[in-house]
Structure formats: C-alpha cells, structure tokens
Write a protein that holds these residues in place. Structure first.
Motif, short mmCIF file in Angstrom:
data_model
loop_
_atom_site.label_atom_id
_atom_site.label_comp_id
_atom_site.label_asym_id
_atom_site.label_seq_id
_atom_site.Cartn_x
_atom_site.Cartn_y
_atom_site.Cartn_z
N VAL A 1 0.40 -0.79 -0.14
CA VAL A 1 0.13 0.10 -0.33
C VAL A 1 0.83 1.43 -0.35
N SER A 2 1.93 1.07 1.06
CA SER A 2 2.84 2.49 0.64
C SER A 2 3.61 2.16 -0.54
N ALA A 3 3.70 1.24 -0.72
CA ALA A 3 4.20 1.55 -2.78
C ALA A 3 3.25 2.30 -3.34
N GLY A 4 2.19 2.16 -3.30
CA GLY A 4 1.67 2.92 -3.98
C GLY A 4 0.61 1.45 -5.37
N ASN A 5 0.72 0.08 -4.17
CA ASN A 5 0.13 -0.67 -5.02
C ASN A 5 -1.39 -1.15 -4.75
N SER A 6 -2.00 -1.42 -5.27
CA SER A 6 -3.42 -2.22 -4.75
C SER A 6 -3.20 -3.15 -4.25
N VAL A 7 -4.18 -3.36 -3.60
CA VAL A 7 -3.83 -4.68 -2.39
C VAL A 7 -5.25 -5.55 -2.40
N LEU A 8 -5.12 -6.75 -2.42
CA LEU A 8 -6.24 -7.79 -1.78
C LEU A 8 -5.74 -8.55 -0.91
N LEU A 9 -6.46 -8.85 -0.01
CA LEU A 9 -6.03 -10.31 0.92
C LEU A 9 -7.18 -11.35 0.88
N ALA A 10 -6.76 -12.35 1.15
CA ALA A 10 -7.56 -13.20 0.96
C ALA A 10 -7.48 -14.70 2.20
N ALA A 11 -8.65 -14.41 3.23
CA ALA A 11 -8.28 -15.20 4.27
C ALA A 11 -9.23 -16.90 4.21
N ALA A 12 -7.57 -17.14 3.86
CA ALA A 12 -8.03 -18.73 3.23
C ALA A 12 -7.42 -19.74 4.11
N ASP A 13 -7.03 -19.32 5.60
CA ASP A 13 -7.35 -19.60 6.40
C ASP A 13 -8.63 -20.04 7.60
N THR A 14 -9.36 -20.68 6.80
CA THR A 14 -10.87 -20.71 7.54
C THR A 14 -10.87 -21.95 9.17
N PHE A 15 -9.51 -21.99 8.83
CA PHE A 15 -9.69 -23.42 10.16
C PHE A 15 -9.47 -22.44 11.96
N ARG A 16 -8.44 -21.80 11.77
CA ARG A 16 -7.51 -21.46 12.83
C ARG A 16 -9.12 -20.55 13.17
N ALA A 17 -9.56 -20.94 15.18
CA ALA A 17 -10.79 -19.88 15.40
C ALA A 17 -10.07 -18.56 15.28
N GLY A 18 -10.59 -17.50 14.64
CA GLY A 18 -10.19 -16.05 14.93
C GLY A 18 -9.20 -15.75 13.88
N ALA A 19 -8.89 -16.15 13.25
CA ALA A 19 -7.50 -16.07 12.00
C ALA A 19 -8.53 -15.34 10.89
N ILE A 20 -10.22 -15.68 10.65
CA ILE A 20 -10.59 -14.89 9.38
C ILE A 20 -10.53 -13.10 10.29
N GLU A 21 -10.68 -13.35 11.09
CA GLU A 21 -11.39 -11.47 12.02
C GLU A 21 -10.26 -11.04 12.32
N GLN A 22 -9.24 -11.59 12.41
CA GLN A 22 -7.91 -10.99 12.88
C GLN A 22 -7.91 -10.26 11.52
N LEU A 23 -7.80 -11.32 10.76
CA LEU A 23 -7.19 -10.44 9.36
C LEU A 23 -8.17 -9.96 8.46
N GLU A 24 -9.83 -9.77 9.11
CA GLU A 24 -10.09 -8.29 8.79
C GLU A 24 -10.16 -7.09 9.95
N VAL A 25 -9.45 -7.25 11.13
CA VAL A 25 -9.02 -6.50 11.69
C VAL A 25 -7.65 -5.54 11.22
N TRP A 26 -6.65 -5.98 10.74
CA TRP A 26 -5.52 -5.73 9.92
C TRP A 26 -5.67 -4.93 8.78
N ALA A 27 -7.33 -5.63 8.07
CA ALA A 27 -7.84 -4.94 6.68
C ALA A 27 -7.72 -3.68 7.39
N GLY A 28 -9.14 -3.77 7.87
CA GLY A 28 -9.40 -1.78 8.64
C GLY A 28 -8.75 -1.42 8.83
N ARG A 29 -7.34 -1.32 9.78
CA ARG A 29 -6.10 -0.38 10.12
C ARG A 29 -5.11 0.07 8.84
N ILE A 30 -5.32 -1.12 7.49
CA ILE A 30 -4.18 -0.67 6.48
C ILE A 30 -5.26 -0.25 5.62
#
Ligand code: GDP
Length: 321
Positions: free
Chosen positions: A132-161
């Motif tokens: 993002v800092s380098a000016g590129n458009s970014v998308l994240l895929a939450a493909a860790d669907t097995f660890r409890a909380g992993a999806i939400e954790q990634l969403e929190v990060w995504a919201g921040r950045i």
C-alpha cells in the motif's frame, strides 16, 4: 529505511546478532590462549555456532570449511579465523537460489504458508501495508478458515491498513475463498493478492494436499500463480521449526522465507540453517507485532555484520573505560 524511535534496525541487529559479541569473545579467548587458531579453537568455533542455533549439520560444515581454509593459509590469528568464517558463511548464502525478481504481471499472487502461530496472518498484514505504501492496490484472501479467529484477525488488520478482504465463514473450503479472491482481484484490477493459508487442518497430510490444491487453482486462474510462496518461520522455534518447514518446501513449493519473532530471540544463526538446509532465501525478518515491524533481509550484510563488533557495543565499552 529510516530509523524510528525504538530503533527498528537496532531490533534487527539484536535479534540477528545477539550472539555475535559472544562468538567474538569466545573465539578471541580461545585464540589468546596462546595456541593461535588451532584445532581447539575450531572446536570452540563449532560450539559457539551451535549455541547461535545454526544447527549441527551447518555448524559442522562451516567448521570444516574454516579448517580447510586454515590448512591453505599461513595466518592463524583471530582476524584470519573471522575472515575464513565470513567467506564460508557467504558461500552458504550464495549457494541458495536468489530471490525471484518481482514479476512484471498485472496481478501478482502471493501465498503465505507455515504452521499455526508462526505469524502468517500478521506477516500478511505487514507485507500488504508495504505494498500500500508503495502505491499498489492490494487484496487479502482469508484462506485460513480453520484456525479460530484467523479470519477476524485478518479483517482487523485489513481495516487498519485500509485494504479489502475476501472471506467466507469459519470452516469454509479454502479453495472456494481463493477462487472468489482471484475473481475479485481480476475484476477490480488489483496488483497484489496476499493469501493467508491454514497452518493446520485435521491431519497434516490433508494440509499439504490442501496447499497443493490451492496452488493448482491459482495456476489455473492466473498464469504463473502463485508467483511467490512465502514460508513464515518463527525464529524462536529453532531447529524444530526447520524440520517442520521442510514439509512446506516440498509440498507447498515455498520460494522464500519470512523469519518472524527475531525480537527477543538470540537465534539469528537459524538464518544459515535456512539457507543451507532448506536452500531458500530469507526475504524479510519480523521484529515485533506492529505493522511496520518487518525488515527486508540483506544476506550480504548479514555475513559481515555477524562477526563485526557492534558499534553500539564498542561505544558502550569505550564509555565505560
Ligand atoms: P499465524 O497463526 O501463523 O497466522 O500467526 P499470527 O499472525 O496470528 O501470529 C501469532 C502471534 O505471533 C501473534 O501474537 C503475533 O502478534 C505474533 N507475531 C507475529 N510476528 C511477530 C514478530 O515478528 N515478533 C513478535 N514479537 N511477535 C510476532
């Protein structure tokens, strides 16, 4: 990279080179015992390399290399020992494949793989923030669907950045998440898609099959994908972590390593074991839990800095004199 308060570079140094002062002291003492740089010094060398967590095989190989260099040299002082060791370390590093150049493709797909707790989700966010800092458009895929909380954790990060995430429900099929993320990335003209994968399923065998399947899906949807498969390794797990990592190299086709948790670890020697035993380049090191606690790794500097006196140590010593 500019040094910020708290000293990111200082943290890297501490993590990677925490052992270096000790290495120098022990070797210096051994050489000073009046015997020069002889067989007992080589034994001390092997010991301090083991303590720095380079692993038995790599410690043995480095020591053997230094022994050979000594046989063909007339010098046997500490400086000669250090330069022989630096040359051996550089040789180990130069034998591993070089990091692949960033491909000139409209959409680069980057997988993050590794065991649970190694720092995959955090590293996904850190790498995304760099793009993002380098000016590129970014998308994240939450493909860790097995660890409890992993999806939400990634969403929190995504919201921040400030980047979007493609997600399904916990327990969903990771292939379906990836498929949707690839479609979304193409439709939106995204430059970088980071895929946070699972570190554990019900059995390990299934995990490797799942990762192979994710690779096939990516390759089918985007030519050349995944362009990078980054193996996230927790430095504090030492050689045990390396044994587990081998499976990810074989089955998931890892192309490079991100070594996390070097802050608070004196296990910088593991870098050499990664180069020699996994034949993979170390691309970044993680030095904390914040989004900018990620530093590109420079192997050339590492070899030299490992045996150089830290200027801060020298300054402290001089001030104490
Ligand atoms: P995952 O299970 O592989 O996705 O691992 P996570 O990203 O959830 O990380 C596991 C824990 O390690 C979290 O508490 C992170 O904050 C922490 N972590 C990740 N990278 C680093 C690092 O470089 N240094 C430190 N100190 N902690 C880290």
């Amino acid at each position: 990279m500019t040094e910020r308060p708290g000293g990111l570079l200082a943290k890297v140094r501490r993590g990677l080179f925490m052992t270096h002062t000790e290495i120098l002291e022990k070797l210096g003492d051994a050489v000073k015992k009046g015997l020069g740089f002889d067989e007992s010094v080589l034994e001390s060398l092997e010991e301090v390399l083991l303590e720095a967590d380079v692993g038995a095989a790599t410690a043995g190989a480095l020591t053997e290399g230094v022994r050979r260099r000594r046989a063909s040299s007339s010098r046997n002082d500490l400086a000669a020992l250090k330069s022989a060791l630096v040359e051996e370390i550089e040789a180990v590093i130069s034998r591993a494949p070089r990091p692949a150049p960033v491909p000139d493709v409209p959409l680069e797909v980057i997988f993050l793989v590794g065991v649970n707790g190694s720092g995959k989700t955090t590293t996904t966010a850190k790498l995304a923030a760099r793009e993002v800092s380098a000016g590129n458009s970014v998308l994240l895929a939450a493909a860790d669907t097995f660890r409890a909380g992993a999806i939400e954790q990634l969403e929190v990060w995504a919201g921040r950045i400030g980047v979007p995430v493609v997600r399904h429900q916990e327990g969903a099929d990771p292939s379906a998440v990836l498929f949707d993320a690839l479609a979304a990335a193409k439709a939106r003209g995204v430059r970088k898609l980071f895929v946070d994968t699972a570190g554990r399923l019900h059995t390990k065998k299934n995990l490797m099959e799942e990762l192979a399947k994710l690779r096939r899906i990516a390759a089918r949807e985007v030519p050349g994908a995944p362009h990078q498969v980054l193996l996230v390794l927790d430095a504090t797990t030492g050689m045990n972590g390396l044994t587990q990592a081998r499976r990810f190299v074989e089955a998931a086709g890892a192309t490079g390593v991100v070594l996390t948790k070097l802050d608070g670890s004196a296990r910088g020697g593991i870098v050499l074991a990664i180069y020699r035993e996994l034949s993979l380049p170390v691309l970044y090191v993680g030095v904390g839990e914040a989004v900018d606690d990620l530093v590109p790794f420079d192997p050339a500097n590492y070899a030299r800095a490992l045996l150089e006196e830290d200027p801060e140590d020298a300054a402290r010593r001089d001030a104490a004199l």
